[in-house]
Design a protein around this motif. Structure first.
Motif, PDB file in Angstrom:
ATOM      1  N   TYR A 284      -1.076   0.651 -12.686  1.00  0.00           N
ATOM      2  CA  TYR A 284      -0.418  -0.189 -11.686  1.00  0.00           C
ATOM      3  C   TYR A 284      -0.328  -1.603 -12.219  1.00  0.00           C
ATOM      4  O   TYR A 284      -1.272  -2.120 -12.824  1.00  0.00           O
ATOM      5  CB  TYR A 284      -1.209  -0.138 -10.371  1.00  0.00           C
ATOM      6  CG  TYR A 284      -0.949  -1.270  -9.400  1.00  0.00           C
ATOM      7  CD1 TYR A 284       0.353  -1.551  -8.964  1.00  0.00           C
ATOM      8  CD2 TYR A 284      -1.997  -2.050  -8.917  1.00  0.00           C
ATOM      9  CE1 TYR A 284       0.586  -2.604  -8.083  1.00  0.00           C
ATOM     10  CE2 TYR A 284      -1.771  -3.090  -8.029  1.00  0.00           C
ATOM     11  CZ  TYR A 284      -0.476  -3.362  -7.615  1.00  0.00           C
ATOM     12  OH  TYR A 284      -0.240  -4.401  -6.751  1.00  0.00           O
TER      13      TYR A 284
ATOM     14  N   HIS B 239      -4.619  -1.016  -0.552  1.00  0.00           N
ATOM     15  CA  HIS B 239      -4.506  -1.339  -1.984  1.00  0.00           C
ATOM     16  C   HIS B 239      -5.580  -2.345  -2.400  1.00  0.00           C
ATOM     17  O   HIS B 239      -5.898  -2.457  -3.587  1.00  0.00           O
ATOM     18  CB  HIS B 239      -3.112  -1.886  -2.294  1.00  0.00           C
ATOM     19  CG  HIS B 239      -2.797  -3.177  -1.619  1.00  0.00           C
ATOM     20  ND1 HIS B 239      -2.292  -3.253  -0.331  1.00  0.00           N
ATOM     21  CD2 HIS B 239      -2.919  -4.467  -2.041  1.00  0.00           C
ATOM     22  CE1 HIS B 239      -2.129  -4.519  -0.003  1.00  0.00           C
ATOM     23  NE2 HIS B 239      -2.497  -5.275  -1.024  1.00  0.00           N
TER      24      HIS B 239
ATOM     25  N   ILE C 255       2.490   1.789  -3.451  1.00  0.00           N
ATOM     26  CA  ILE C 255       1.543   2.320  -4.429  1.00  0.00           C
ATOM     27  C   ILE C 255       1.251   3.789  -4.149  1.00  0.00           C
ATOM     28  O   ILE C 255       1.220   4.618  -5.065  1.00  0.00           O
ATOM     29  CB  ILE C 255       0.248   1.492  -4.420  1.00  0.00           C
ATOM     30  CG1 ILE C 255       0.527   0.071  -4.923  1.00  0.00           C
ATOM     31  CG2 ILE C 255      -0.823   2.152  -5.290  1.00  0.00           C
ATOM     32  CD1 ILE C 255      -0.664  -0.858  -4.800  1.00  0.00           C
TER      33      ILE C 255
ATOM     34  N   SER D 259       0.828  -1.211   0.000  1.00  0.00           N
ATOM     35  CA  SER D 259       0.000   0.000   0.000  1.00  0.00           C
ATOM     36  C   SER D 259       0.858   1.256   0.000  1.00  0.00           C
ATOM     37  O   SER D 259       0.577   2.224  -0.725  1.00  0.00           O
ATOM     38  CB  SER D 259      -0.934   0.011   1.213  1.00  0.00           C
ATOM     39  OG  SER D 259      -1.962  -0.931   1.070  1.00  0.00           O
TER      40      SER D 259
END
Length: 242
Positions: free
Chosen positions: A97, A179, A83, A80
């Motif tokens: 992504y 995420h 990202i 997470s």
């Protein structure tokens, strides 16, 4: 001479944690994708505290191309955080992504990009998944519980192939485990999502970072964290100013 200031439409975040066995393949796949795609895109590697040779390989890849960039985090913070760091450092209108294990292919970004203007999030649905029985079952259970808790309608939120309008990505509230809830977080902003079937491949190199425990227990706990956050989510719209 390499010119790093080209204009791009899409930044593709590639989180990396101890994936040195995959890095050459990542470079080759993306180089081929850049050459064939009609969309101007670049890769932003986010090295999440790798302890192997991933960072050196990332640096070698980036110095030889104007399509590859990187961030190196000070330690392993988790997916997470990697990202979010990518989102925070994106300057293009759209951000994508994909996982560095390449169980999905960058070539399928073109399928998602076709719908980029109409939807805040375009996400893949993995077809004919090439995972183990345990991995598939734990994912199915976790996805079902997540949909029940969030009502996000996403069939495969774990698919690591996504294209998001950057303005939405930057406003998503993020903490550990979030995420898994990108579709739900987009819907909190009243953004619409579209799901597109994409291809799925077996992992060829490296080791999976998730096992039965963190594929089930982690998502269950995070669902309650999401519900807590949703009740306290601040959402406002400015209709006038001077």
């Amino acid at each position: 001479m390499i010119h790093k200031n080209k204009e791009f439409e899409l930044t593709i975040i590639v989180p990396v944690f101890n994936e040195e066995d995959n890095m050459q393949r990542v470079q080759e796949e993306f180089t081929a994708y850049f050459a064939s795609s009609k969309y101007k895109s670049k890769v932003l590697f986010v090295n999440d505290g790798s302890s192997d040779g991933s960072q050196k390989m990332i640096e070698d890849i980036c110095k030889d191309s104007d399509h590859f960039f990187y961030l190196e985090l000070n330690k392993n913070h988790g997916l997470s955080a990697a990202i979010k760091a990518g989102f925070d450092n994106t300057t293009t209108p759209f951000v994508g992504y994909i996982d560095s294990d390449l169980q999905t292919t960058p070539f399928d970004f073109d399928l998602l990009m076709e719908h980029r203007h109409e939807f805040a999030l375009v996400t893949g649905i993995r077809q004919n998944r090439k995972d183990t029985f345990v991995k598939n079952m734990s994912s199915k259970i976790a996805n079902g519980f997540r949909r029940y808790m969030t009502k996000d309608t996403a069939e495969d939120t774990g698919c690591p192939l996504k294209v998001i309008k950057t303005e939405y990505a930057k406003q998503m509230p993020f903490f550990t485990g979030m995420h898994r809830f990108i579709p739900a977080l987009i819907m909190l902003q009243k953004g619409e999502i579209k799901q597109i079937p994409v291809r799925h491949f077996p992992r060829i190199a490296g080791e999976a970072k998730y096992h039965l425990f963190n594929r089930l227990v982690g998502p269950f706990k995070d669902c309650f964290a999401y519900r807590w956050m949703k009740k306290r989510y601040i959402d406002y719209e400015i209709i006038s100013r001077n």
